[in-house]
Design a protein around this motif. Structure first.
Motif, mmCIF file in Angstrom:
data_model
loop_
_atom_site.group_PDB
_atom_site.id
_atom_site.type_symbol
_atom_site.label_atom_id
_atom_site.label_comp_id
_atom_site.label_asym_id
_atom_site.label_seq_id
_atom_site.Cartn_x
_atom_site.Cartn_y
_atom_site.Cartn_z
ATOM 1 N N ILE A 320 0.839 -1.180 0.000
ATOM 2 C CA ILE A 320 0.000 0.000 0.000
ATOM 3 C C ILE A 320 0.885 1.245 0.000
ATOM 4 C CG2 ILE A 320 -1.815 1.258 1.229
ATOM 5 C CD1 ILE A 320 -2.728 -1.449 0.244
ATOM 6 N N PRO A 321 0.622 2.233 -0.864
ATOM 7 C CA PRO A 321 1.399 3.476 -0.801
ATOM 8 C C PRO A 321 1.396 4.047 0.612
ATOM 9 C CG PRO A 321 0.007 3.461 -2.758
ATOM 10 C CD PRO A 321 -0.390 2.260 -1.937
ATOM 11 N N LEU A 322 2.546 4.490 1.076
ATOM 12 C CA LEU A 322 2.647 4.968 2.457
ATOM 13 C C LEU A 322 1.632 6.060 2.768
ATOM 14 C CD1 LEU A 322 6.469 5.075 3.324
ATOM 15 C CD2 LEU A 322 4.735 3.480 4.141
ATOM 16 N N THR A 325 -1.822 5.051 3.932
ATOM 17 C CA THR A 325 -2.001 4.508 5.280
ATOM 18 C C THR A 325 -2.513 5.553 6.250
ATOM 19 O OG1 THR A 325 0.288 4.936 5.998
ATOM 20 C CG2 THR A 325 -0.148 2.851 4.878
ATOM 21 N N TRP A 326 -2.285 6.828 5.969
ATOM 22 C CA TRP A 326 -2.837 7.855 6.856
ATOM 23 C C TRP A 326 -3.905 8.713 6.178
ATOM 24 C CZ3 TRP A 326 2.467 8.405 5.373
ATOM 25 C CH2 TRP A 326 2.740 9.465 4.504
ATOM 26 N N GLU A 327 -3.926 8.745 4.850
ATOM 27 C CA GLU A 327 -4.927 9.558 4.164
ATOM 28 C C GLU A 327 -6.261 8.831 4.047
ATOM 29 O OE1 GLU A 327 -3.219 10.654 0.432
ATOM 30 O OE2 GLU A 327 -1.845 12.129 1.307
ATOM 31 N N LYS A 328 -6.245 7.507 4.032
ATOM 32 C CA LYS A 328 -7.472 6.718 3.976
ATOM 33 C C LYS A 328 -7.785 6.158 5.358
ATOM 34 C CE LYS A 328 -6.989 5.464 -0.895
ATOM 35 N NZ LYS A 328 -6.956 4.366 -1.895
ATOM 36 N N ARG A 329 -9.054 6.111 5.680
ATOM 37 C CA ARG A 329 -9.472 5.737 7.026
ATOM 38 C C ARG A 329 -9.783 4.245 7.116
ATOM 39 N NH1 ARG A 329 -11.112 8.050 11.593
ATOM 40 N NH2 ARG A 329 -12.699 7.065 12.884
ATOM 41 N N LYS A 330 -9.310 3.638 8.168
ATOM 42 C CA LYS A 330 -9.630 2.237 8.453
ATOM 43 C C LYS A 330 -10.705 2.205 9.531
ATOM 44 C CE LYS A 330 -7.478 -2.084 10.025
ATOM 45 N NZ LYS A 330 -6.190 -2.699 10.452
#
Length: 345
Positions: A320-322, A325-330
């Motif tokens: 996954i592009p780094l 990991t913070w721009e998309k919400r889990k």
């Protein structure tokens, strides 16, 4: 005379051929950054031993990006990581670095990596650590691979993060003990678990611990809803109640406890588990996950990948592009959230 000639090794046991290395990687660096998580040592071990199996040297960076800025680097071999897979914390140590947030700090760190002839850097940590790795790659062209090491399980692109399983087990053990005390004293326990921005730990602990209610950052429901839950529990003959609160829920455990005390007059106690959830020997699931991701991180650098996090989804390795990991919400598992409520009756 008995024939002493050794029989051929079965084909299923023959060593794997060397992994393709089109980039000609000869030396990689590894560091741990941000909050420690059980299983980080297993990931370091996997990086070192996978690299060694491919004829690649590993440089260990002590104290994360802070140590990289200061040049705290050392060679690591397979024996240096012996007897570490079961240890909590991180043998490389970790620290938060304000200097790394500046271009000058990252420039110094990049120069140290070049001085050591490092072909790529593996960063084990959370989203803050991945920010630092991303900017290093963007500004200096040094290939970086992220390995998700955080108990919060809040990184997009992987089903689980290293340390999460152990944190849940640690919190659950505490909940079980507190339930015994609460039932004995006919008392309500409001237990705060880690999760500043995510309720994954709280939700799993609530379901596994049979909690009467759970509060998570993803659902800003009014705290007054817990009052009816507590009253119904008493009416059903329960001698004690367990309420789980993620630290990121507005007001935290103390706010929930104050509302219960004021609304029902029932004796309520707060227990904040805090950093105990980060420590201890990693459970088997974290050791296996860390081992797989550490191996995959080395192979990723050999394949020419960069600026990605290696994760695991549906039991397979993903990249996954780094910045994703913070721009998309889990999100938390909404079905599990519903299940927690259903089973609390």
């Amino acid at each position: 005379m008995t024939d002493q000639t050794a029989s051929p090794v079965p084909s299923s046991l023959t060593p794997e051929p060397a992994h393709p290395n089109p980039q000609g990687v000869r030396r990689v660096a590894v560091l741990t950054s941000g909050g420690d998580a059980p299983g980080m040592n297993a990931a370091i071990r996997a990086v070192v031993r996978t690299a060694a199996s491919q004829g690649i040297e590993v440089v260990g960076v002590r104290r994360g990006f802070s140590g990289l800025h200061r040049g705290e680097l050392q060679l690591l071999g397979p024996r240096d990581v012996a007897n570490t897979i079961q240890r909590g914390g991180t043998i490389l140590l970790t620290a938060r670095s304000h200097t790394w947030r500046t271009p000058e700090g990252r420039t110094r760190g990049a120069q140290h990596l070049r001085d050591w002839n490092v072909d790529g850097l593996i960063v084990i940590g959370g989203d803050g650590s991945f920010h630092g790795a991303h900017y290093l790659q963007q500004e200096h062209g040094i290939p970086v691979i992220g390995v998700p090491g955080t108990i919060d399980n809040d990184l997009y692109g992987t089903d689980h993060t290293i340390g999460y399983f152990t944190a849940v087990e640690t919190a659950l053990d505490a909940v079980d003990k507190l339930r015994d005390t609460g039932a004995s004293h006919e008392r309500i326990f409001v237990i705060e678990v880690m999760g500043r921005h995510a309720g994954h730990i709280a939700l799993d602990v609530a379901v596994a611990g049979g909690a009467e209610e759970v509060f998570i950052p993803e659902d800003a429901k009014d705290v007054s809803c817990v009052l009816d839950v507590v009253r119904q529990s008493v009416a059903k003959g329960k001698t004690g109640s367990i309420i789980i609160v993620a630290e990121g829920y507005p007001g935290g455990a103390q706010g929930v406890a104050d509302a219960i005390q004021a609304g029902t007059g029932m004796e309520t106690r707060v227990s904040i588990l805090g950093h105990i959830q980060r420590g201890g020997s990693p459970v088997s699931s974290d050791r296996v996950l860390a081992s797989r991701l550490g191996e995959a991180a080395v192979y990723a650098l050999m394949e020419g990948r960069s600026d990605v996090m290696v994760g695991r989804q549906n039991h397979g390795i993903t990249f996954i592009p780094l910045n994703d990991t913070w721009e998309k919400r889990k999100d938390v598992n909404r079905d599990l959230y519903r299940c927690a409520k259903t089973l609390s009756v």
